[in-house]
Design a protein around this motif. Structure first.
Motif, PDB file in Angstrom:
ATOM      1  N   UNK A 280       0.817  -1.316  -0.034  1.00 22.91           N
ATOM      2  CA  UNK A 280      -0.006  -0.100  -0.126  1.00 22.91           C
ATOM      3  C   UNK A 280       0.968   1.088  -0.066  1.00 22.91           C
ATOM      4  N   UNK A 281       2.068   1.189   0.942  1.00 23.29           N
ATOM      5  CA  UNK A 281       2.899   2.391   0.804  1.00 23.29           C
ATOM      6  C   UNK A 281       3.553   2.455  -0.681  1.00 23.29           C
ATOM      7  N   UNK A 282       3.979   1.350  -1.152  1.00 22.75           N
ATOM      8  CA  UNK A 282       4.499   1.298  -2.371  1.00 22.75           C
ATOM      9  C   UNK A 282       3.412   2.144  -3.587  1.00 22.75           C
ATOM     10  N   UNK A 283       2.279   1.676  -3.322  1.00 30.93           N
ATOM     11  CA  UNK A 283       1.429   2.330  -4.287  1.00 30.93           C
ATOM     12  C   UNK A 283       1.210   3.594  -4.080  1.00 30.93           C
ATOM     13  N   UNK A 284       1.309   3.829  -2.680  1.00 35.02           N
ATOM     14  CA  UNK A 284       0.860   5.499  -2.409  1.00 35.02           C
ATOM     15  C   UNK A 284       1.906   6.176  -2.997  1.00 35.02           C
ATOM     16  N   UNK A 285       3.318   5.739  -2.785  1.00 37.04           N
ATOM     17  CA  UNK A 285       4.465   6.499  -3.092  1.00 37.04           C
ATOM     18  C   UNK A 285       4.435   6.560  -4.790  1.00 37.04           C
ATOM     19  N   UNK A 286       4.303   5.555  -5.269  1.00 33.83           N
ATOM     20  CA  UNK A 286       4.297   5.610  -6.901  1.00 33.83           C
ATOM     21  C   UNK A 286       3.308   6.548  -7.490  1.00 33.83           C
ATOM     22  N   UNK A 287       2.129   6.543  -6.985  1.00 33.68           N
ATOM     23  CA  UNK A 287       0.962   7.497  -7.456  1.00 33.68           C
ATOM     24  C   UNK A 287       1.096   8.841  -6.944  1.00 33.68           C
ATOM     25  N   UNK A 288       1.557   9.041  -5.781  1.00 34.72           N
ATOM     26  CA  UNK A 288       1.924  10.334  -5.631  1.00 34.72           C
ATOM     27  C   UNK A 288       3.045  10.956  -6.428  1.00 34.72           C
ATOM     28  N   UNK A 289       4.067  10.137  -6.707  1.00 31.97           N
ATOM     29  CA  UNK A 289       5.133  10.634  -7.491  1.00 31.97           C
ATOM     30  C   UNK A 289       4.634  11.034  -8.804  1.00 31.97           C
ATOM     31  N   UNK A 290       3.800  10.107  -9.303  1.00 30.10           N
ATOM     32  CA  UNK A 290       3.144  10.321 -10.739  1.00 30.10           C
ATOM     33  C   UNK A 290       2.415  11.441 -10.800  1.00 30.10           C
ATOM     34  N   UNK A 291       1.464  11.471  -9.789  1.00 30.41           N
ATOM     35  CA  UNK A 291       0.485  12.671  -9.807  1.00 30.41           C
ATOM     36  C   UNK A 291       0.831  14.070  -9.647  1.00 30.41           C
ATOM     37  N   UNK A 292       1.878  14.206  -8.914  1.00 30.76           N
ATOM     38  CA  UNK A 292       2.492  15.684  -8.786  1.00 30.76           C
ATOM     39  C   UNK A 292       3.486  16.099  -9.538  1.00 30.76           C
ATOM     40  N   UNK A 293       3.402  17.473 -10.100  1.00 31.61           N
ATOM     41  CA  UNK A 293       4.626  17.858 -10.668  1.00 31.61           C
ATOM     42  C   UNK A 293       6.063  17.759  -9.980  1.00 31.61           C
ATOM     43  N   UNK A 294       6.684  16.965 -10.536  1.00 26.89           N
ATOM     44  CA  UNK A 294       8.177  16.942 -10.003  1.00 26.89           C
ATOM     45  C   UNK A 294       9.208  16.680 -10.945  1.00 26.89           C
ATOM     46  N   UNK A 295      10.296  16.681 -11.055  1.00 22.56           N
ATOM     47  CA  UNK A 295      11.325  16.516 -11.914  1.00 22.56           C
ATOM     48  C   UNK A 295      12.151  15.410 -11.289  1.00 22.56           C
ATOM     49  N   UNK A 296      12.224  15.266 -10.113  1.00 23.41           N
ATOM     50  CA  UNK A 296      13.220  14.122  -9.366  1.00 23.41           C
ATOM     51  C   UNK A 296      12.540  14.004  -7.860  1.00 23.41           C
ATOM     52  N   UNK A 297      12.735  12.945  -7.401  1.00 23.13           N
ATOM     53  CA  UNK A 297      12.178  12.815  -5.935  1.00 23.13           C
ATOM     54  C   UNK A 297      13.173  12.287  -4.667  1.00 23.13           C
ATOM     55  N   UNK A 298      12.884  12.664  -3.638  1.00 18.23           N
ATOM     56  CA  UNK A 298      13.886  12.363  -2.562  1.00 18.23           C
ATOM     57  C   UNK A 298      12.984  11.676  -1.830  1.00 18.23           C
ATOM     58  N   UNK A 299      13.204  10.454  -1.066  1.00 22.41           N
ATOM     59  CA  UNK A 299      12.270   9.608  -0.361  1.00 22.41           C
ATOM     60  C   UNK A 299      13.174   9.538   0.834  1.00 22.41           C
ATOM     61  N   UNK A 300      12.466   9.969   2.016  1.00 25.99           N
ATOM     62  CA  UNK A 300      13.058   9.725   3.554  1.00 25.99           C
ATOM     63  C   UNK A 300      12.418   8.746   4.158  1.00 25.99           C
TER      64      UNK A 300
END
Ligand code: FES
Length: 574
Positions: free
Chosen positions: A90-110
């Motif tokens: 569920x967390x993997x899906x959340x992370x994937x979908x929020x990275x896809x859904x929102x405008x960003x050119x790179x992502x840092x995951x903490x």
């Protein structure tokens, strides 16, 4: 962009709303680095996440890009019912979908607590946007009566002593105050440490990021550097996770997993990460690597030290330098190649935590993969943390039908059990329990513990905490709940474990087993609704990483699918 059927309007509207937060056009014209925030009052392991996020933002802004922090699910090992493993996907899906859904050119995951880094990496690989992983770092050690303590190998050891009557109520309360003395992840070679080291080995973190203790200033500086690297990746649009999670880097990760005495959970998470990139982990290859690659890192539970000592000894770059002959140093990372990181390894004279190849902790790797008539699709044993005398052993099965049955009967004085019996737990697999709870560390029955019995052969389709130890066979696949042979074991059957031969078998003739198999087993009840139902319907078995069947990727290419040590991902190995 959000779709309104008019792209220019979508942009106009988006800018209008973000300006409500006070951003200027200059800021909004910069490359954007998203930062996934997993801080939560329910997750003390991530207690330093806010400070790390500030440092990442500083690094991003010093490089001329714009950081945008967004929340995702956070999972703490001890606060997730029924088990954190159910929520990893569920967390993997959340992370994937929020990275896809929102405008960003790179992502840092903490992240850092056991399931969080695997979930974040799985999501980022599927989204395939440039990603930098920032582990929160391990806790510093605790002390009790002159002894160094760490969560949670010592939690289990001291609780076992309490169960056996060697530690009274007052002292166990004192121990409880001292086992987790700071924010950060468990500081032994548990799943969190294992996955941070795997993330660094895969090349998804900056060098040294896995092991710097959570409260140290160096950890904050590392986060700032991570922000700078992410900003550069946002500008370049590269490298993508799909270019980093490759057969070469997955091979390197398996080598390191064996050499660190890593958590058995590590191979499940690595299989899930590989599956997201269209690769599949071959457990046979993992076993072969383990026959060649020795355990070099002297950390609990296989050894004596803790993560801060591993860091002081040179961390992952020092370890990679010792392992170069087994590694593919051309594997790309977020900032170069793995070979570049080996060049950064310092010569740490006098340290004894990361051993050279000619002076290993154990001659072979941490884990062995077992096959046999009980586990046609494999099982795993962490033999580096097992009792050597039990690695070849035959004994009577004492069967527990479920985790609940185990809890109900294990300490029953009337339980028919002796020290040389084999404890069997079933219906504790991915679908059966659900979520493969870390119940594979079956406690020694109280009456035997009181007689001084410290270890027994234990088998299950469950997982075990990476911080646990003992002669424990895990991840038996397929699980009993979907009709695996573990479902056929009866009390008193003879079971033979032979780690040297890589086998675990039930010594019952095939005709009798076929007769037992013909009696229909009762399937697990399908949850009525919601995520529990989705999980039940789609979770894969342990050998495929317990991902959902609809989330794995197709193999990147047929040539890749043929390459050793990987096999083609079927995506339907339920
Ligand atoms: Fe979070 Fe151990 S409980 S890493």
């Amino acid at each position: 962009m959000t779709s309104y059927g008019d792209e220019a309007f979508s942009l106009f509207l988006r800018k209008a709303f973000i300006k409500a937060a006070g951003y200027s056009d200059d800021a909004l014209d910069r490359p954007i680095v998203g930062i996934a925030d997993t801080s939560s009052d329910y997750n003390p392991c991530h207690g330093n996440a806010p400070q790390l996020i500030e440092a990442v933002k500083r690094g991003v802004m010093l490089s001329g890009a714009l950081p945008m922090v967004f929340p995702t699910i956070s999972i703490h090992e001890s606060f997730a019912h029924p088990t954190s493993m159910v929520l990893r996907n569920l967390m993997a899906m959340d992370t994937e979908e929020m990275v896809r859904a929102q405008p960003m050119d790179a992502v840092v995951v903490v992240g850092g607590c056991d399931k969080t880094l695997p979930a974040q990496i799985m999501g980022a690989v599927s989204a395939d946007l440039p990603v930098v992983v920032v582990p929160v770092g391990p806790m510093v050690v605790g002390h009790h009566k002159g002894e160094t303590l760490g969560a949670c190998t010592d939690c289990r050891r001291l609780w076992a002593a309490h169960r056996a009557g060697d530690i009274d109520d007052e002292e166990i309360d004192q121990v409880n105050d001292r086992l987790a003395p700071s924010v950060g992840t468990c500081m032994v070679m548990g799943t969190a440490s294992t996955m941070a080291i795997i993330a660094e080995t895969l090349g998804l973190t900056v060098p040294f990021a896995a092991a710097i203790p959570a409260p140290h200033a160096e950890r904050v500086r590392s986060a700032e550097v991570s922000g700078r690297v992410a900003a550069a990746m946002a500008v370049a649009g590269a490298p993508l996770p799909s270019a980093i999670v490759t057969p070469a880097s997955l091979h390197n990760a398996m080598v390191v997993l064996q050499a660190i005495g890593g958590s058995t959970n590590g191979i499940i998470h690595l299989a899930a990460i590989a599956g997201r990139a269209g690769h599949a982990i071959d457990l046979g290859a993992f076993d072969r690597i383990g026959r060649e690659v020795p355990v070099l890192v002297d950390l609990k539970p296989s050894g004596a030290h803790y993560m801060e000592h591993f860091h002081n000894a040179g961390g992952v770059p020092r370890l990679l330098a010792e392992l170069t002959r087994f590694l593919d140093l051309s594997a790309p990372t977020i900032d170069g190649t793995l070979g570049d990181r080996v060049m950064q390894a310092a010569d740490m004279h006098g340290q004894d935590v990361i051993r050279p190849l000619d002076r290993p902790i154990k001659a072979q790797g941490a884990m062995a993969v077992l096959y046999g008539n009980l586990c046609p699709r494999g099982a795993v044993i962490k033999h580096s943390a097992a009792s050597p005398a039990l690695l070849q052993h035959s004994g009577r099965a004492v069967v527990f039908e479920s985790v609940e049955d185990l809890a109900r009967r294990i300490d029953d004085p009337a339980l028919d059990v002796e020290a040389d019996d084999v404890l069997v737990l079933r219906n504790a697999g991915p679908r059966g329990a659900p979520g493969m709870p870390e119940a594979g560390y079956i406690p020694i029955p109280k009456k035997l513990a009181a007689r001084g019995v410290k270890d027994m052969v234990r088998l299950s389709d469950a997982r075990m905490s990476g911080t646990a130890f003992g002669t424990i066979v895990l991840h038996i696949s397929p699980e009993a709940a979907i009709g695996g042979p573990l479902a056929l074991v009866r009390n008193g059957d003879l079971i033979r474990l032979d780690v040297a031969a890589r086998r675990v078998d039930i010594l019952v003739d095939e005709a009798e087993l076929a007769k037992r198999a013909a009696v229909a087993h009762s399937p697990v009840e399908r949850p009525a609704r919601g995520y529990a139902q989705l999980y039940h319907d789609h979770v894969l078995q342990a050998d495929a990483g317990c991902d959902f069947d609809f989330l794995t990727a197709q193999p990147a290419s047929s040539a890749d699918a043929d390459a050793e040590p990987f096999q083609q991902s079927s995506g339907s190995t339920r």
